[in-house]
Write a protein that holds these residues in place. Structure first.
Motif, PDB file in Angstrom:
ATOM      1  N   ILE A  31      -5.026  -3.280  -0.334  1.00  0.00           N
ATOM      2  CA  ILE A  31      -3.807  -2.998  -1.102  1.00  0.00           C
ATOM      3  C   ILE A  31      -4.164  -2.661  -2.544  1.00  0.00           C
ATOM      4  N   THR A  34      -5.670   0.831  -2.765  1.00  0.00           N
ATOM      5  CA  THR A  34      -4.638   1.859  -2.579  1.00  0.00           C
ATOM      6  C   THR A  34      -3.765   1.963  -3.827  1.00  0.00           C
ATOM      7  N   LEU A  35      -3.423   0.815  -4.403  1.00  0.00           N
ATOM      8  CA  LEU A  35      -2.643   0.796  -5.644  1.00  0.00           C
ATOM      9  C   LEU A  35      -3.385   1.521  -6.757  1.00  0.00           C
ATOM     10  N   ASN A  38      -3.301   5.284  -6.266  1.00  0.00           N
ATOM     11  CA  ASN A  38      -1.994   5.852  -6.588  1.00  0.00           C
ATOM     12  C   ASN A  38      -1.758   5.927  -8.087  1.00  0.00           C
ATOM     13  N   VAL A  91       5.321  -4.233  -8.174  1.00  0.00           N
ATOM     14  CA  VAL A  91       4.795  -4.254  -6.810  1.00  0.00           C
ATOM     15  C   VAL A  91       5.679  -5.191  -6.001  1.00  0.00           C
ATOM     16  N   TYR A 263       5.877   4.121  -4.363  1.00  0.00           N
ATOM     17  CA  TYR A 263       4.826   4.622  -3.480  1.00  0.00           C
ATOM     18  C   TYR A 263       4.450   3.521  -2.502  1.00  0.00           C
ATOM     19  N   GLU A 264       4.337   3.881  -1.226  1.00  0.00           N
ATOM     20  CA  GLU A 264       3.978   2.919  -0.195  1.00  0.00           C
ATOM     21  C   GLU A 264       2.485   2.607  -0.259  1.00  0.00           C
ATOM     22  N   LEU A 265       2.162   1.312  -0.126  1.00  0.00           N
ATOM     23  CA  LEU A 265       0.768   0.855  -0.177  1.00  0.00           C
ATOM     24  C   LEU A 265       0.271   0.373   1.177  1.00  0.00           C
ATOM     25  N   ARG A 270       4.820  -1.968  -1.565  1.00  0.00           N
ATOM     26  CA  ARG A 270       5.093  -0.718  -2.256  1.00  0.00           C
ATOM     27  C   ARG A 270       5.018  -0.958  -3.754  1.00  0.00           C
ATOM     28  N   ALA A 271       4.695   0.110  -4.492  1.00  0.00           N
ATOM     29  CA  ALA A 271       4.539  -0.002  -5.941  1.00  0.00           C
ATOM     30  C   ALA A 271       5.454   0.978  -6.643  1.00  0.00           C
TER      31      ALA A 271
END
Length: 344
Positions: A31, A34-35, A38, A91, A263-265, A270-271
């Motif tokens: 996570i 990915t964060l 993004n 988040v 944005y989906e993580l 999601r963030a």
């Protein structure tokens, strides 16, 4: 603040805890990576990205990262770290295995505003003919919200000075900022611009050419602020301050100038990542992280009394009606025990 593209918004849904299952180190690491990706691809404040990435790398080695056991704790940890750089970061986690019917969620910001009189709590004319408008959000611009604002502006249209109370205002729509501002500035006045990293374009926000009701170019305006004044409410205060159209009284505001998008993580995370930023035409910058500094900086609990006294004294200079002068003097005497002004 809301940037009207259909995907960028102010105000977010917060889901209540739905489970307390442990989250593995491998999942947390995924996570976080990915964060970070993004943020590097989307975040509007490009110069801050390296510092944010470094901070998230350090966070990965921290005891807080290791000890966060639930998805909710982990989401809160990431939010707290990111908000050191930008107040609009968030988040969130929602259990992807739970049905929609089992979700408990907070009412969306604009839905709540629409349901509750477009955010207007209190509108009155105080002794001495001073208009007072208290509202907690800037609703989406619609036929209904425009009607509400038109009624508010009509009610205080004959006031000799106006006080806007934004101490509990959490923001909302940039278009509503335009609309309300149009009652106190010349048509086509440049209020603010929003730069979007996603589109690499800038949109200007200007006062409208026409509004229903009177335009008051010379009515003294006072804006009350606090540490909770946020986003579009900060824009309204910042714009009028730098256009020299209002006097700000109270506390430095919260400091959120960057509209954002989700944005989906993965795994239910999601963030909210800021992808746009305000650019004031006068200052060429904005209030992000630093807030809006009032002209008269005092505790927000004293802001109304101080602004009220300032308005009364200003109006007193230009009125000749003996009854209004008496009203003003009586009210000034009543307020005489308020704290002295502390100019900054």
């Amino acid at each position: 603040m809301e940037f009207k593209s259909g995907i960028i918004m102010w105000g977010f849904i917060v889901f209540s805890p739905l489970a307390h299952a442990d989250i593995s180190y491998i999942d947390k690491n995924h996570i976080l990576n990915t964060l970070t990706d993004n943020i590097e691809q989307q975040y509007v404040e490009v110069k801050k990205i390296d510092k944010i990435s470094d901070a998230l790398t350090v966070l990965k080695t921290s005891s807080e990262f290791t000890s966060s056991q639930s998805q909710e704790q982990f989401a809160s940890l990431l939010t707290a770290e990111l908000q050191k750089f930008d107040k609009h970061f968030t988040v969130q986690w929602q259990n992807p295995n739970k049905s929609q019917n089992n979700k408990t969620k907070r009412e969306p910001w604009f839905t709540k505003l629409s349901r509750k009189n477009s955010g207007f709590n209190r509108v009155e004319v105080l002794d001495g003919n001073i208009g007072y408008v208290d509202f907690w959000g800037f609703a989406e611009l619609s036929k209904n919200s425009k009607n509400v604002v038109e009624s508010v502006m009509g009610f205080v249209s004959n006031a000799d000075a106006l006080i806007f109370d934004l101490r509990n205002n959490g923001g909302g729509s940039a278009e509503m900022v335009q609309f309300i501002s149009s009652y106190f500035l010349k048509p086509n006045t440049h209020l603010n611009s929003i730069y979007s990293r996603v589109t690499d374009s800038t949109r200007e926000y200007r006062t409208f050419a026409n509004v229903n009701g009177s335009i008051h170019l010379d009515t003294p305006i006072y804006i009350l602020t606090s540490n909770d004044t946020f986003s579009a409410a900060e824009e309204f205060a910042y714009n009028l301050k730098h256009l020299e159209r209002a006097t700000l009284v109270g506390e430095r505001t919260k400091g959120g100038a960057n509209p954002w998008q989700f944005y989906e993580l993965g795994s239910g995370f999601r963030a909210g990542i800021p992808i746009a930023k305000a650019i004031n035409p006068k200052t060429k910058t904005n209030w992000e992280a630093i807030g809006v500094k009032p002209h008269i900086e005092i505790p927000q609990t004293n802001a109304l009394d101080v602004a009220y006294k300032m308005a009364l004294n200003e109006v007193k200079k230009s009125v000749s009606d003996e009854h209004q002068i008496k009203d003003i003097n009586d009210k000034l005497e009543e307020l005489s025990n308020s704290l002295p002004l502390k100019e900054k």
